[in-house]
Design an enzyme around this catalytic site. Structure first.
Site, PDB file in Angstrom:
ATOM      1  N   LYS A  86       0.714  -1.187   0.053  1.00 27.50           N
ATOM      2  CA  LYS A  86       0.028  -0.101   0.034  1.00 27.50           C
ATOM      3  C   LYS A  86       0.957   1.389  -0.068  1.00 27.50           C
ATOM      4  CE  LYS A  86      -3.822  -1.951   2.888  1.00 27.50           C
ATOM      5  NZ  LYS A  86      -4.398  -1.827   4.003  1.00 27.50           N
ATOM      6  N   ASP A 155      14.977  -1.015   0.996  1.00 29.73           N
ATOM      7  CA  ASP A 155      16.254  -0.956   2.120  1.00 29.73           C
ATOM      8  C   ASP A 155      17.201  -1.778   1.621  1.00 29.73           C
ATOM      9  OD1 ASP A 155      14.551  -3.067   2.735  1.00 29.73           O
ATOM     10  OD2 ASP A 155      13.742  -2.044   4.275  1.00 29.73           O
ATOM     11  N   LYS A 183      17.108   3.379   1.439  1.00 26.82           N
ATOM     12  CA  LYS A 183      17.962   3.566   2.576  1.00 26.82           C
ATOM     13  C   LYS A 183      19.310   3.029   2.448  1.00 26.82           C
ATOM     14  CE  LYS A 183      14.123   2.841   6.077  1.00 26.82           C
ATOM     15  NZ  LYS A 183      13.519   1.862   7.149  1.00 26.82           N
ATOM     16  N   VAL A 205      10.577   5.826   8.646  1.00 25.19           N
ATOM     17  CA  VAL A 205       9.882   6.859   8.384  1.00 25.19           C
ATOM     18  C   VAL A 205       8.374   6.646   7.914  1.00 25.19           C
ATOM     19  CG1 VAL A 205      11.913   8.377   7.675  1.00 25.19           C
ATOM     20  CG2 VAL A 205      10.634   6.958   5.883  1.00 25.19           C
ATOM     21  N   ASP A 211       3.452   3.493   6.096  1.00 24.49           N
ATOM     22  CA  ASP A 211       2.670   3.281   7.296  1.00 24.49           C
ATOM     23  C   ASP A 211       3.546   2.538   8.643  1.00 24.49           C
ATOM     24  OD1 ASP A 211       1.430  -0.037   7.808  1.00 24.49           O
ATOM     25  OD2 ASP A 211       3.028   0.659   6.290  1.00 24.49           O
TER      26      ASP A 211
END
Length: 235
Positions: A86, A155, A183, A205, A211
């Protein structure tokens, strides 16, 4: 990431270009973000976020620039945009809208079709080893097409590597990846996205559809979650 089927204060926030990422904007490790008092945000999150890390306006400007890069590369060809839900839905929506604007203001035409796939690999603020592909697994529409995967954050690259393998099974003509955030982590297993918005430190974050256990998606800015917020919304 390329796959072929045949195979301040503001300047402190975004001070320089990434040396390892084409066009990515580097946010330094010691960047604390902006004071919450400088921006508007949902009041119920007052104690749950530490700072505004990347303001919404900066996100939008950077996304517009990425749209231009994509048009330069893929313009005059059809493209299937694969939005990773999402967390990627706002970035994808804004990116596609900017691509449409670029088309209207140029002599290029890039017809886009948007498909969606949902991945889940986080529990609380930790990435897990398990990747769950929850959305549509029948992506036969990608066969022989130029595909742009749009992801909000990358990441270690494990999730993206698994997704690319999944997408390759449908034999697209070409695959490129747009990542809003990348990241800086030590255990990277995949290559970098083709289009990078921001390179950030390894901080958790939220906001702009990112989320923490389904909270904070309604923040327009990208913010740093506080310890209070982590405890409050932990499952």
């Amino acid at each position: 990431m390329r796959v072929n089927s045949s195979s301040d204060r503001a300047s402190e926030c975004v001070p320089s270009r990434a040396t390892g990422m084409e066009g990515g904007i580097v946010i330094k490790d010691d960047w604390p973000g902006y004071s919450l008092e400088l921006f508007t945000y949902p009041e119920h999150y007052r104690e749950d976020i530490e700072s505004v890390y990347i303001p919404h306006g900066v996100i939008m400007d950077r996304t517009e620039r990425l749209a231009r890069h994509i048009m330069d590369d893929i313009g005059d060809h059809d493209m299937v945009v694969l939005c990773v839900l999402k967390g990627g839905y706002k970035f994808c929506s804004d990116l596609v809208e900017f691509i449409k604007v670029q088309c209207r203001n140029s002599n290029k035409h890039l017809e886009t079709r948007v498909e969606f796939i949902r991945l889940k690999s986080y529990l609380n603020d930790q990435s897990t080893e398990d990747l769950h592909i929850i959305g549509s697994q029948d992506l036969s529409v990608l066969r022989g097409k130029n595909v742009l995967i749009v992801e909000a954050i990358v990441d270690t690259g494990k999730t993206m590597k698994a997704l690319l393998k999944h997408v390759e099974a449908f034999e697209p003509k070409m695959v490129k990846v747009a990542g809003l955030l990348v990241k800086r982590v030590s255990n990277v297993v995949g290559s970098l996205p083709d289009y990078v918005g921001f390179e950030i430190p390894n901080r958790f974050v939220v906001g702009y559809a990112l989320d923490y256990n389904e909270y904070f998606r309604d923040l327009n800015h990208i913010c740093v979650i506080s310890e209070i917020g982590k405890v409050k919304y932990k499952i």
